[in-house]
Write a protein that holds these residues in place. Structure first.
Motif, mmCIF file in Angstrom:
data_model
loop_
_atom_site.group_PDB
_atom_site.id
_atom_site.type_symbol
_atom_site.label_atom_id
_atom_site.label_comp_id
_atom_site.label_asym_id
_atom_site.label_seq_id
_atom_site.Cartn_x
_atom_site.Cartn_y
_atom_site.Cartn_z
ATOM 1 N N MET A 1 4.804 -7.463 12.581
ATOM 2 C CA MET A 1 4.176 -6.616 11.578
ATOM 3 C C MET A 1 3.913 -5.254 12.218
ATOM 4 S SD MET A 1 0.533 -7.160 9.563
ATOM 5 C CE MET A 1 1.118 -8.335 8.400
ATOM 6 N N ASN A 2 4.368 -4.204 11.554
ATOM 7 C CA ASN A 2 4.103 -2.864 12.070
ATOM 8 C C ASN A 2 2.896 -2.265 11.339
ATOM 9 O OD1 ASN A 2 5.003 -1.773 9.590
ATOM 10 N ND2 ASN A 2 7.093 -1.586 10.338
ATOM 11 N N LYS A 3 2.561 -1.038 11.683
ATOM 12 C CA LYS A 3 1.355 -0.412 11.135
ATOM 13 C C LYS A 3 1.430 -0.271 9.616
ATOM 14 C CE LYS A 3 -1.759 3.511 11.778
ATOM 15 N NZ LYS A 3 -2.029 4.741 12.513
ATOM 16 N N ALA A 4 2.570 0.133 9.091
ATOM 17 C CA ALA A 4 2.713 0.306 7.645
ATOM 18 C C ALA A 4 2.546 -1.027 6.915
ATOM 19 C CB ALA A 4 4.068 0.919 7.313
ATOM 20 N N GLN A 5 3.095 -2.084 7.471
ATOM 21 C CA GLN A 5 2.951 -3.412 6.866
ATOM 22 C C GLN A 5 1.505 -3.884 6.931
ATOM 23 O OE1 GLN A 5 5.889 -5.264 9.368
ATOM 24 N NE2 GLN A 5 7.441 -5.274 7.745
ATOM 25 N N ILE B 1 -1.174 -1.932 6.967
ATOM 26 C CA ILE B 1 -1.913 -1.140 5.978
ATOM 27 C C ILE B 1 -1.701 -1.714 4.579
ATOM 28 C CG2 ILE B 1 -1.975 1.115 4.825
ATOM 29 C CD1 ILE B 1 -1.467 2.335 7.653
ATOM 30 N N GLU B 2 -0.470 -2.068 4.251
ATOM 31 C CA GLU B 2 -0.181 -2.642 2.937
ATOM 32 C C GLU B 2 -0.907 -3.972 2.745
ATOM 33 O OE1 GLU B 2 3.618 -3.946 0.170
ATOM 34 O OE2 GLU B 2 3.954 -2.705 1.947
ATOM 35 N N ALA B 3 -0.895 -4.828 3.773
ATOM 36 C CA ALA B 3 -1.575 -6.120 3.689
ATOM 37 C C ALA B 3 -3.088 -5.939 3.553
ATOM 38 C CB ALA B 3 -1.248 -6.966 4.914
ATOM 39 N N MET B 4 -3.649 -4.994 4.308
ATOM 40 C CA MET B 4 -5.093 -4.728 4.215
ATOM 41 C C MET B 4 -5.443 -4.234 2.817
ATOM 42 S SD MET B 4 -5.855 -2.897 7.896
ATOM 43 C CE MET B 4 -7.391 -2.211 7.338
ATOM 44 N N ASN C 1 -3.886 -4.808 -0.017
ATOM 45 C CA ASN C 1 -3.772 -5.911 -0.972
ATOM 46 C C ASN C 1 -4.945 -6.880 -0.870
ATOM 47 O OD1 ASN C 1 -1.369 -4.932 -2.004
ATOM 48 N ND2 ASN C 1 -0.102 -6.175 -0.650
ATOM 49 N N LYS C 2 -5.322 -7.259 0.340
ATOM 50 C CA LYS C 2 -6.400 -8.244 0.529
ATOM 51 C C LYS C 2 -7.766 -7.686 0.167
ATOM 52 C CE LYS C 2 -4.341 -11.490 3.532
ATOM 53 N NZ LYS C 2 -4.526 -12.887 3.316
ATOM 54 N N ALA C 3 -7.995 -6.401 0.439
ATOM 55 C CA ALA C 3 -9.310 -5.807 0.200
ATOM 56 C C ALA C 3 -9.407 -5.093 -1.147
ATOM 57 C CB ALA C 3 -9.648 -4.830 1.330
ATOM 58 N N GLY C 4 -8.309 -5.025 -1.872
ATOM 59 C CA GLY C 4 -8.336 -4.329 -3.153
ATOM 60 C C GLY C 4 -8.521 -2.827 -3.005
ATOM 61 N N LEU C 5 -7.939 -2.270 -1.950
ATOM 62 C CA LEU C 5 -8.029 -0.835 -1.671
ATOM 63 C C LEU C 5 -6.693 -0.171 -1.961
ATOM 64 C CD1 LEU C 5 -9.697 -1.041 1.862
ATOM 65 C CD2 LEU C 5 -10.850 -0.487 -0.276
ATOM 66 N N THR C 6 -6.729 1.138 -2.027
ATOM 67 C CA THR C 6 -5.466 1.866 -2.082
ATOM 68 C C THR C 6 -4.899 1.896 -0.665
ATOM 69 O OG1 THR C 6 -6.455 4.014 -1.607
ATOM 70 C CG2 THR C 6 -6.318 3.358 -3.936
ATOM 71 N N LYS C 7 -3.601 2.152 -0.565
ATOM 72 C CA LYS C 7 -2.993 2.246 0.763
ATOM 73 C C LYS C 7 -3.610 3.389 1.557
ATOM 74 C CE LYS C 7 1.501 0.217 -0.215
ATOM 75 N NZ LYS C 7 2.948 0.435 -0.220
ATOM 76 N N ALA C 8 -3.971 4.491 0.877
ATOM 77 C CA ALA C 8 -4.584 5.641 1.563
ATOM 78 C C ALA C 8 -5.927 5.255 2.154
ATOM 79 C CB ALA C 8 -4.742 6.804 0.598
ATOM 80 N N ASP C 9 -6.739 4.492 1.391
ATOM 81 C CA ASP C 9 -8.042 4.062 1.900
ATOM 82 C C ASP C 9 -7.889 3.056 3.042
ATOM 83 O OD1 ASP C 9 -9.415 5.687 0.155
ATOM 84 O OD2 ASP C 9 -9.766 4.104 -1.338
#
Length: 90
Positions: free
Chosen positions: A1-5, A7-10, A12-20
């Motif tokens: 898993m790289n940084k972009a992946q 961020i996307e997983a975080m 999705n799990k936390a209900g945040l935008t990718k920017a947040d």
């Protein structure tokens, strides 16, 4: 898993935008780095702990020539997994 992946997983799990999620991850990395530069220990119960230790100077060998070389002392970062993380991998 790289940084972009991550961020996307975080996000999705936390209900945040990718920017947040990116801001949160960057803040975690920056804060942890600053703490380790000050030789503090960062402990996340259940996940693990980051710490700084000093590796002593030693003599090594050049693998191509076999000649001894001096390896200077340096600080290294160590991570010790917490019990919950270790158990989840089993």
């Amino acid at each position: 898993m790289n940084k972009a992946q991550l961020i996307e997983a975080m996000a999705n799990k936390a209900g945040l935008t990718k920017a947040d999620a990116k801001k949160a991850l960057d803040a975690f990395i920056e804060t942890t780095s600053e703490a380790l530069k000050g030789e503090d220990r960062v402990a996340l119960i259940g996940f693990g702990s980051f710490s700084v230790s000093t590796r002593e100077a030693r003599t090594g060998r050049n693998p191509q020539t076999g000649k001894p070389i001096d390896i200077p002392a340096k600080k290294v970062i160590k991570f010790k997994a917490g019990s919950e993380l270790a158990d989840s991998v089993q």
